[in-house]
Design an enzyme around this catalytic site. Structure first.
Site, PDB file in Angstrom:
ATOM      1  N   LYS A  82      -9.941   5.362 -14.333  1.00  0.00           N
ATOM      2  CA  LYS A  82      -8.333   5.031 -14.020  1.00  0.00           C
ATOM      3  C   LYS A  82      -7.823   6.100 -13.338  1.00  0.00           C
ATOM      4  CE  LYS A  82      -9.499   1.452 -15.641  1.00  0.00           C
ATOM      5  NZ  LYS A  82     -10.144   0.654 -14.285  1.00  0.00           N
ATOM      6  N   GLY A  84      -8.054   6.728  -9.748  1.00  0.00           N
ATOM      7  CA  GLY A  84      -7.968   6.522  -8.524  1.00  0.00           C
ATOM      8  C   GLY A  84      -9.378   6.420  -7.751  1.00  0.00           C
ATOM      9  N   THR A  86     -11.063   3.411  -7.336  1.00  0.00           N
ATOM     10  CA  THR A  86     -11.097   2.287  -6.350  1.00  0.00           C
ATOM     11  C   THR A  86     -10.380   2.756  -4.842  1.00  0.00           C
ATOM     12  OG1 THR A  86     -10.552   1.037  -8.026  1.00  0.00           O
ATOM     13  CG2 THR A  86     -10.406   0.065  -6.104  1.00  0.00           C
ATOM     14  N   HIS A 143     -18.695   7.971 -13.181  1.00  0.00           N
ATOM     15  CA  HIS A 143     -17.639   8.667 -14.182  1.00  0.00           C
ATOM     16  C   HIS A 143     -17.939   9.846 -15.064  1.00  0.00           C
ATOM     17  CE1 HIS A 143     -14.655   6.088 -13.277  1.00  0.00           C
ATOM     18  NE2 HIS A 143     -14.886   4.701 -13.554  1.00  0.00           N
ATOM     19  N   SER A 173      -3.102   3.383 -18.022  1.00  0.00           N
ATOM     20  CA  SER A 173      -3.870   2.405 -16.922  1.00  0.00           C
ATOM     21  C   SER A 173      -5.190   1.945 -17.905  1.00  0.00           C
ATOM     22  CB  SER A 173      -4.217   3.314 -15.744  1.00  0.00           C
ATOM     23  OG  SER A 173      -5.116   2.408 -15.034  1.00  0.00           O
ATOM     24  N   ARG A 300      -3.454  -2.818 -10.553  1.00  0.00           N
ATOM     25  CA  ARG A 300      -2.227  -3.179 -11.670  1.00  0.00           C
ATOM     26  C   ARG A 300      -1.055  -2.930 -10.885  1.00  0.00           C
ATOM     27  NH1 ARG A 300       0.747  -1.219 -15.779  1.00  0.00           N
ATOM     28  NH2 ARG A 300      -0.104   0.927 -15.208  1.00  0.00           N
TER      29      ARG A 300
HETATM   30  P1  PAP Z   1     -11.973   2.784 -12.473  1.00  0.00           P
HETATM   31  O1  PAP Z   1     -12.000   4.163 -12.729  1.00  0.00           O
HETATM   32  O2  PAP Z   1     -12.151   1.572 -13.310  1.00  0.00           O
HETATM   33  O3  PAP Z   1     -12.954   2.413 -11.101  1.00  0.00           O
HETATM   34  P2  PAP Z   1      -9.715   3.087 -11.028  1.00  0.00           P
HETATM   35  O4  PAP Z   1      -9.527   2.582  -9.669  1.00  0.00           O
HETATM   36  O5  PAP Z   1      -9.632   4.760 -11.080  1.00  0.00           O
HETATM   37  O6  PAP Z   1     -10.564   2.577 -11.873  1.00  0.00           O
HETATM   38  O7  PAP Z   1      -8.220   2.995 -11.682  1.00  0.00           O
HETATM   39  C1  PAP Z   1      -7.140   1.859 -11.426  1.00  0.00           C
HETATM   40  C2  PAP Z   1      -5.703   2.472 -11.092  1.00  0.00           C
HETATM   41  O8  PAP Z   1      -5.949   2.833 -10.037  1.00  0.00           O
HETATM   42  C3  PAP Z   1      -4.996   1.349 -11.429  1.00  0.00           C
HETATM   43  O9  PAP Z   1      -3.718   2.198 -11.783  1.00  0.00           O
HETATM   44  P3  PAP Z   1      -2.508   1.433 -12.781  1.00  0.00           P
HETATM   45  O10 PAP Z   1      -3.333   0.833 -13.960  1.00  0.00           O
HETATM   46  O11 PAP Z   1      -1.540   2.482 -12.891  1.00  0.00           O
HETATM   47  O12 PAP Z   1      -1.889   0.629 -11.718  1.00  0.00           O
HETATM   48  C4  PAP Z   1      -4.788   0.653 -10.027  1.00  0.00           C
HETATM   49  O13 PAP Z   1      -3.631  -0.143  -9.927  1.00  0.00           O
HETATM   50  C5  PAP Z   1      -5.015   1.949  -9.132  1.00  0.00           C
HETATM   51  N1  PAP Z   1      -5.213   1.748  -7.851  1.00  0.00           N
HETATM   52  C6  PAP Z   1      -6.185   0.753  -7.301  1.00  0.00           C
HETATM   53  N2  PAP Z   1      -6.437   0.740  -6.168  1.00  0.00           N
HETATM   54  C7  PAP Z   1      -5.325   1.903  -5.646  1.00  0.00           C
HETATM   55  C8  PAP Z   1      -4.817   2.204  -4.314  1.00  0.00           C
HETATM   56  N3  PAP Z   1      -5.500   1.666  -3.198  1.00  0.00           N
HETATM   57  N4  PAP Z   1      -3.945   3.002  -4.176  1.00  0.00           N
HETATM   58  C9  PAP Z   1      -3.368   3.571  -5.392  1.00  0.00           C
HETATM   59  N5  PAP Z   1      -3.658   3.249  -6.672  1.00  0.00           N
HETATM   60  C10 PAP Z   1      -4.835   2.161  -6.825  1.00  0.00           C
END
Ligand code: PAP
Length: 342
Positions: A82, A84, A86, A143, A173, A300
Site C-alpha cells: 500500500k 504505491g 501499482t 513486498h 490504505s 481507492r
Molecule cells: P499493493 O501493495 O497491494 O500492490 P499499492 O498499489 O502499493 O498496493 O497501494 C494501493 C494504494 O495506491 C491505494 O491507495 P489509497 O488506498 O490511499 O487510495 C491506491 O489508491 C493507490 N494508487 C493506485 N494507483 C495509483 C496511482 N496510479 N497513483 C497514485 N496512487 C495510486
C-alpha cells in the site's frame, strides 16, 4: 481481461482462491514452528526472519531463498504493501518500454492490462512455481524486506526500486484493503486493533519502519543498485522523480523527448485518474498465480493525507512519533504530517 471461468459470475468477492494447500506442503515443518499473531486479511501473521508476514508468505520466501536464479538486467520493484506498488509498476513499465510503445499509443498495454498483470509479484509466483520461482520477465515486484531477499538477486546486476509512503496513509490504505480482501470466515478487523498492531510493528510485512529502513540503508550503501522513492514526493513533483527513475533505470529522457512532453505523457498515463478510470481496472480481474483478484481493489483514492478521514490527530501524531524515533540517525527524512489531502 475476460473473467476466467473459475471466477464466480456476479460475485462480489474481491478474491477467488484457486488452490489453498499445494504450495505450503514442502515447508510445513518449518512453518508450523513459527510464532503467530492475529492477521489482517489472513487468519494469522507469522513471524519470520525479524518480520511479520501474512501466513502465505514465509513458504514463498523460503522457496525464493532456496531456488531463485537471477536473470540478467531484471528490475525488482519493492515496497511495503500500500505504498504505491501499482503506480510504480505502471511507471517503470511505461519508462522501460518507450521504444516498443509510446505513452500516447492507443494500444499501450497499460490501457488494457492492470499493472499487476504486467509485473508479477515474486512471492505469489513462488507459491505456484516453488522450485523455479523467478518469471522470465524484465520487471518483477516484491513486498519482501531487503534482509530476506534471495542472495542471488542482491548479488546480481538487477536494479531495485523501492517506494515508501507515509505510515498513516499506508495504515489506512492497508486496513481498508484487508477488510475487502479478508477471508470471509474472518470477522472484520477494527481500526483500533489494526492501529495498535501497526504501531507495535506486528502488521503484515511489518514492522513498517524496519521495512523502509532496510531498503533506505541499502540505497545509501549501493546507490547504483537501489533507488529509494517516496510516494508523497512523487505526488508533489512527479516530473523530477520520474526523470530520476528513468536515469536510474538506464532509460534517460533525451532533450528532444523532454521537449515533446514525453515525461508528462508518462505521468499522465500512469496517474491514478487515468488508470482508475480504465475499463480493465474498473471491472477486470487478474490472476496472481494463486488467486483471481479484482483490479479495482488497487484503486481507492490515491491521495496523500486521506488518513485524516479515519485517524484522530493524536493517533496520527503518535504513530508518526514512533516512526520519527525509529528513523533517527538514518538520514531518512521523516514524513511530514500533511495538513491537506492532495
Ligand atoms: P499493493 O501493495 O497491494 O500492490 P499499492 O498499489 O502499493 O498496493 O497501494 C494501493 C494504494 O495506491 C491505494 O491507495 P489509497 O488506498 O490511499 O487510495 C491506491 O489508491 C493507490 N494508487 C493506485 N494507483 C495509483 C496511482 N496510479 N497513483 C497514485 N496512487 C495510486
Amino acid at each position: 481481461m475476460a473473467s476466467p471461468s473459475t471466477f464466480p459470475e456476479n460475485s462480489d468477492a474481491s478474491v477467488t482462491i484457486l488452490n489453498e494447500d499445494q504450495p505450503k506442503k514442502p515447508f510445513n515443518n518449518i512453518i508450523s514452528t513459527l510464532p503467530t499473531e492475529r492477521g489482517w486479511g489472513t487468519k494469522h501473521v507469522v513471524g519470520y526472519q525479524g518480520f511479520w508476514f501474512p501466513d502465505y508468505a514465509p513458504p514463498a520466501i523460503i522457496s525464493l531463498q532456496r531456488h531463485f536464479k537471477s536473470i540478467p538486467n531484471q528490475t525488482l520493484l519493492a515496497s511495503h504493501p500500500k505504498s504505491g506498488t501499482t503506480w510504480l509498476k505502471a511507471l517503470v513499465f511505461a519508462i522501460t518500454n518507450q521504444n516498443n510503445c509510446s505513452s500516447d499509443d492507443a494500444n499501450h498495454p497499460l490501457l488494457d492490462k492492470n499493472p499487476h498483470e504486467l509485473v508479477p509479484v515474486l512471492e505469489f509466483y513462488a507459491k505456484v512455481n516453488p522450485e523455479n520461482p523467478n518469471p522470465d520477465l524484465p520487471i518483477v515486484a516484491t513486498h519482501i524486506p531487503y534482509s530476506s531477499l534471495p542472495k542471488p538477486l542482491v548479488d546480481s546486476d538487477s536494479k531495485i526500486v523501492y517506494v515508501a509512503r507515509n505510515p498513516n496513509d499506508v495504515l489506512i490504505s492497508y486496513w481498508l484493503f484487508s477488510l475487502k480482501l479478508r477471508s470471509k470466515e474472518l470477522p472484520p478487523l477494527s481500526l483500533d486493533v489494526a492501529y495498535e498492531a501497526f504501531c507495535n510493528g506486528v502488521s503484515p510485512y511489518g514492522s513498517y519502519w524496519d521495512h523502509v529502513l532496510g531498503y533506505w540503508n541499502a540505497s545509501l550503501q549501493f546507490p547504483e543498485k537501489v533507488l529509494f522513492l517516496n510516494y508523497d514526493e512523487l505526488k508533489e513533483n512527479g516530473s523530477q522523480h520520474v526523470k530520476r527513475l528513468a536515469d536510474f533505470l538506464g532509460h534517460p529522457f533525451s532533450p528532444e523527448q523532454e521537449e515533446q512532453g514525453v515525461v508528462e505523457k508518462i505521468i499522465s498515463l500512469c496517474s491514478f485518474e487515468t488508470l482508475s478510470n480504465l475499463e480493465v481496472n474498473k471491472t477486470g480481474v487478474h490472476s496472481n498465480g494463486k488467486r483471481y483478484v479484482q483490479n479495482d481493489v488497487f484503486f481507492r483514492k490515491g491521495k496523500v493525507g486521506d488518513w485524516k478521514n479515519y485517524l484522530s490527530k493524536e493517533m496520527a501524531e503518535h504513530l508518526n512519533g514512533i516512526v520519527v524515533e525509529k528513523f533517527k540517525g538514518s538520514g531518512l527524512k521523516p514524513f511530514v504530517l500533511s495538513s491537506s489531502t492532495s
